[in-house]
Design an enzyme around this catalytic site. Structure first.
Site, PDB file in Angstrom:
ATOM      1  N   CYS A 204      75.058  68.023  49.015  1.00 55.79           N
ATOM      2  CA  CYS A 204      75.442  67.696  50.332  1.00 55.79           C
ATOM      3  C   CYS A 204      76.151  68.734  51.013  1.00 55.79           C
ATOM      4  CB  CYS A 204      76.204  66.054  50.108  1.00 55.79           C
ATOM      5  SG  CYS A 204      76.303  65.256  51.615  1.00 55.79           S
TER       6      CYS A 204
ATOM      7  N   HIS B 100      72.530  62.734  46.464  1.00 58.06           N
ATOM      8  CA  HIS B 100      73.841  62.898  45.414  1.00 58.06           C
ATOM      9  C   HIS B 100      73.208  62.127  44.182  1.00 58.06           C
ATOM     10  CE1 HIS B 100      76.962  63.484  48.374  1.00 58.06           C
ATOM     11  NE2 HIS B 100      76.212  63.020  49.108  1.00 58.06           N
TER      12      HIS B 100
ATOM     13  N   GLU C 222      74.565  62.634  41.344  1.00 57.09           N
ATOM     14  CA  GLU C 222      75.959  62.440  40.835  1.00 57.09           C
ATOM     15  C   GLU C 222      76.210  60.971  40.935  1.00 57.09           C
ATOM     16  OE1 GLU C 222      75.614  64.178  43.463  1.00 57.09           O
ATOM     17  OE2 GLU C 222      77.594  63.866  44.448  1.00 57.09           O
TER      18      GLU C 222
END
Lengths: 230, 81
Positions: free
Chosen positions: A86, A203, A205
């Protein structure tokens, strides 16, 4: 794998990233303040998401000029592994560690939604736990994720296999509808020439724990830990 | 001496902001407007009295930070220069 996460003022996704890395490696990553001129002994540098320096001038432009980025550039030049997610991806392109630029989303809207990514190659340290062509879900949350590069650069990325992930439908088709931010050729993430620097907008994660809604992003971190040593 | 740097997206880069502004202008009845592009204006006060040197310094600043030359072009105007 010893990982370090770089912190800039305005970054807000470092804790999700730390959780994902700790899940995979069993130990906490180092946190590295942006004013540091040198990196600790680590195998992987992560530039997390957020809004470094309030996105002033252009997303990632200020962070790209910070002291720690000189150290990150040296680290990458010596073959170090770097992951930018990002805002981290925006910083990598502003710093010239990856080609192209990230423009305002074509819709002009901030997009906070899940997207589906297709794994364009799996023979890298980042994607080794995915299969080539596999589709996985990842949340995205950005206003400036519209990947741009000139036609020659895009052709080069494709010819050299440097496209990491593309925005696709859940069935794996790279359609215009699946490409919500308007990125050139549905590009969601790219590799450096040596395949050791990866930048992507969504994302992974955020999806490493069933409690958070899924584990689609977990293979990326497990693959890193497996390749770079737990 | 004052220097004004104007940063614009390159013509080949789509400018959705400019397009949205144009659309709104058409909505207001300004139907003869086309090719609306939005950019940035950055004013600098330089400790320099030689216009050529001021321009050269601003060029360097534009290339290295003020503009992203992958997607943007820039114009530099030196006040009184």
């Amino acid at each position: 794998m010893r990982a370090g996460i770089v912190l800039f003022p305005g970054i807000n996704r470092e804790r999700d990233m730390a959780i994902a890395l700790e899940h995979a490696t069993g130990h906490k990553p180092r946190m590295i303040w942006h004013a540091e001129a040198a990196l600790p002994e680590i195998d992987l540098v992560v530039l997390p998401g957020g809004f470094s320096y309030g996105d002033y001038l252009r997303c990632g432009a200020m962070a790209a000029q910070s002291p720690v980025l000189r150290a990150v550039r040296d680290f990458a030049d010596k073959g170090g592994y770097v992951l930018g997610v990002c805002n981290g991806f925006q910083i990598l392109v502003e710093a010239g560690l990856l080609p192209g630029a990230l423009l305002r989303n074509a819709s002009l809207r901030f997009i906070s939604a899940d997207c589906h990514l297709r794994v364009e190659r799996s023979d890298t340290v980042f994607a080794g736990r995915y299969q080539r062509g596999q589709v996985f879900r990842a949340p995205m949350a950005h206003g400036d994720g519209n990947y741009f590069a000139d036609a020659a650069t895009l052709d080069h990325l494709e010819a050299e296999g440097l496209i990491a992930f593309r925005y696709v439908t859940p069935a794996g088709e790279a359609t215009a509808e699946a490409n919500r931010n308007g990125s050139a050729r549905n590009i969601a993430g790219i590799y450096s020439e040596n395949l050791r620097v990866l930048g992507l907008m969504p994302h992974p994660e955020d999806l490493v724990d069933p409690l958070a809604g899924g584990t689609d992003g977990k293979p990326l971190f497990d693959g890193l830990a497996a390749s770079l040593g737990a | 001496m004052k220097v004004v740097v104007t940063v614009m997206l390159k013509p080949e880069v789509l400018d959705p902001q400019g397009r949205a502004i144009q659309h709104a202008l058409h909505g207001l009845g300004f139907t003869g407007v086309s090719n609306v592009r939005a950019g940035k204006v950055i004013e600098l006060e330089l400790a320099e009295s030689n216009p050529a040197k001021a321009k050269a310094a601003a060029e360097e600043m534009a290339r290295r930070l003020l503009a992203n030359i992958v997607i943007e072009g820039y114009r530099i105007a030196v006040e009184g220069g």
